[in-house]
Design a protein around this motif. Structure first.
Motif, short mmCIF file in Angstrom:
data_model
loop_
_atom_site.label_atom_id
_atom_site.label_comp_id
_atom_site.label_asym_id
_atom_site.label_seq_id
_atom_site.Cartn_x
_atom_site.Cartn_y
_atom_site.Cartn_z
N VAL A 188 -19.71 -8.76 8.98
CA VAL A 188 -19.47 -10.11 9.50
C VAL A 188 -20.80 -10.70 9.91
CG1 VAL A 188 -18.98 -9.27 11.86
CG2 VAL A 188 -18.08 -11.49 11.13
N GLY A 189 -20.90 -12.04 9.77
CA GLY A 189 -22.08 -12.74 10.27
C GLY A 189 -23.26 -12.72 9.34
N ILE A 190 -23.07 -12.35 8.09
CA ILE A 190 -24.16 -12.38 7.13
C ILE A 190 -23.60 -12.88 5.79
CG2 ILE A 190 -23.89 -9.87 6.71
CD1 ILE A 190 -26.93 -9.85 6.02
N PRO A 191 -24.21 -13.96 5.24
CA PRO A 191 -23.68 -14.49 3.98
C PRO A 191 -23.85 -13.49 2.84
CG PRO A 191 -25.20 -16.05 5.02
CD PRO A 191 -25.32 -14.76 5.76
N GLU A 192 -22.97 -13.59 1.85
CA GLU A 192 -22.97 -12.65 0.73
C GLU A 192 -24.34 -12.55 0.05
OE1 GLU A 192 -20.40 -13.94 -2.42
OE2 GLU A 192 -20.26 -11.96 -3.30
N SER A 193 -24.98 -13.72 -0.16
CA SER A 193 -26.25 -13.70 -0.91
C SER A 193 -27.36 -13.04 -0.09
CB SER A 193 -26.64 -15.12 -1.31
OG SER A 193 -26.68 -15.94 -0.16
N VAL A 194 -27.35 -13.26 1.22
CA VAL A 194 -28.37 -12.63 2.08
C VAL A 194 -28.15 -11.12 2.13
CG1 VAL A 194 -29.37 -12.60 4.42
CG2 VAL A 194 -28.45 -14.75 3.46
N LEU A 195 -26.87 -10.76 2.23
CA LEU A 195 -26.50 -9.35 2.23
C LEU A 195 -26.97 -8.67 0.94
CD1 LEU A 195 -24.79 -7.21 3.77
CD2 LEU A 195 -22.82 -7.99 2.47
N ALA A 196 -26.71 -9.35 -0.18
CA ALA A 196 -27.05 -8.77 -1.50
C ALA A 196 -28.56 -8.50 -1.60
CB ALA A 196 -26.60 -9.71 -2.61
#
Ligand code: AMP
Ligand code: MG
Length: 417
Positions: A188-196
């Motif tokens: 939670v709290g992290i966008p998919e693209s940043v996470l990737a």
């Protein structure tokens, strides 16, 4: 390990012409996928010998396993059995076991077998009969040179029972099917693209037998790791090792594993620390309280909430001053800080949580566009406030705010920033 490849054939004019929706192959695909069989093609053919035989030959040229439904009724329009006999160069012969079961089936319903019903006990010589406990047409398992044909009735509940009771276990026993080990990591709290980007190197270093899927939803991303092989215990250990490596990269965004929801994870933290909460929900209108109280046992940590939607209530209940409202507005850091701190003492909780924002689509001002939302979490020492700049869609904004507020609470409890 290679997958066993399967094709599905559904037989019947009614399917071809759209009078009956083919639900059989959809159900079968899901069940076969669960046991590690890969479906490579589905074909629908009408009730003609030529079309059926052609479908058999094409399927056999591509797949090791061919599953067929339909065309097993006693009437002359149903052709699957004579086609199977012809295709396997054999003939239909009486199966005494099938006749006994048919007789029992009819007797239990107070009916007598007629000649047409009797034809259902004739099956291709050499096939393995699959009992049908819910109807009159037995299924068939036919095998040659490592290829298996399975024929089942079209009636959906009869087909399903046969698959569950006999066919799926027999497929697992006959073909080498891989073992799958899944684990879900919830962030939670992290966008998919940043996470990737953050986990790109970790993802590249995953063993070949392990696949990663991103499953995003509002404000959250689930990561599903799937390892495929033959040794279940070894796969479980490998997945656990990969997850501990993953934690080193994104540990502070992970709130749980498996089926747990964010509101449950936060509830567990509150229980473990013996802390209570109270909420002042303006733009979320009670959604956060609803999420929290959807968890059994929440009475142990949830004191209650106020929904000070009108500015007068922000003033009279929560001590937001006229000056703050005039100089900074109801959607401001000063307002949510005051709300969070005041609701905490007003309701006698350890932690206060507040939301105030412009959910939209109306209500924007020149400085505050739709989606401008403030949230705050206050404990006895500090108050944390966050500005969210969200979307144009009201329901999306409300849900994202709830997730962000629960996450800010989680961060406060876990002492992460
Ligand atoms: P049959 O085995 O061809 O006599 O089919 C019996 C009945 O099962 C048909 O009349 C349909 O109503 C139903 N049926 C056959 N095939 C399917 C299918 N693929 N999906 C759903 N229902 C089916
Ligand atoms: Mg039919």
């Amino acid at each position: 390990m290679e997958y066993t490849e399967a094709e599905l054939i559904t037989i019947g004019d009614e399917i071809l012409y759209g009078q009956t929706l083919d639900t059989n192959t959809q159900w079968m695909s899901v069940e076969l996928d669960k046991i590690g069989i890969r479906i490579v093609r589905k074909t629908t053919v009408g009730d003609t010998e030529e079309a059926i035989l052609q479908a058999f030959a094409e399927a056999e040229s591509r797949a090791q396993l061919v599953l067929i439904t339909g065309g097993l009724g006693p009437t002359p329009d149903d052709l699957t059995k004579p086609c199977l006999a012809r295709y396997f160069h054999t003939e239909l012969v009486l199966f005494q076991e099938a006749l006994d079961q048919l007789t029992t089936f009819f007797e239990s319903r107070g009916r007598k077998l007629n000649a047409l019903n009797r034809t259902q006990a004739f099956l291709p010589q050499g096939c393995v009969m699959i009992p049908n406990t819910l109807g009159t047409a037995p299924g068939m398992w036919m095998q040659r040179e490592g290829r298996v044909f399975i024929s089942m009735p079209g009636v959906p509940h009869e087909m399903r029972k046969m698959m569950e009771d006999t066919i799926l276990p027999k497929i697992t026993a006959t073909f080498q099917t891989p073992v799958f080990v899944h684990q879900m990591v919830r962030t939670v709290g992290i966008p998919e693209s940043v996470l990737a980007v953050k986990i790109a190197n970790w993802e590249k270093s995953l063993p070949d037998f392990t696949k990663l899927a991103y499953l995003p939803s509002l404000g959250q991303v689930r990561l599903r790791l799937t390892a495929k092989g033959t040794d279940k215990k070894g796969l479980e250990e490998s997945v656990a090792t990969e997850i501990s490596k993953l934690k080193a990269h994104i540990g502070k965004y992970i709130y749980g594993y498996g089926e747990i929801r964010l509101e449950e994870a936060v509830g567990n933290l509150l229980k473990a620390q013996g802390k209570t909460i109270a909420l002042a929900e303006s733009c979320t209108g009670g959604l956060i309280s609803h999420m929290i109280t959807s968890v059994s046992g929440s009475s142990g940590y949830f004191r209650g909430s106020v929904i000070p939607y009108h500015n007068n209530l922000k003033k009279s209940l929560l001590g937001v001053t006229q000056e703050i409202l005039e100089t900074q507005g109801a959607v401001s850091e000063a307002t949510v800080r005051q709300m969070a701190e005041e609701v905490r003492t007003l309701l006698g909780a350890d932690i206060g949580i507040a939301t105030s924002g412009i959910a939209g689509p109306t209500g924007a001002t020149s400085e505050k566009p739709v989606g401008t939302i403030w949230i705050a979490v206050a404990d006895d020492k500090t108050t944390q406030a966050r500005l969210l700049q969200l979307t144009q869609a009201r329901d999306v904004n409300i849900k994202l705010t709830a997730v962000a507020a629960l996450n800010l609470l989680r961060q406060t409890l876990s002492e992460i920033d």
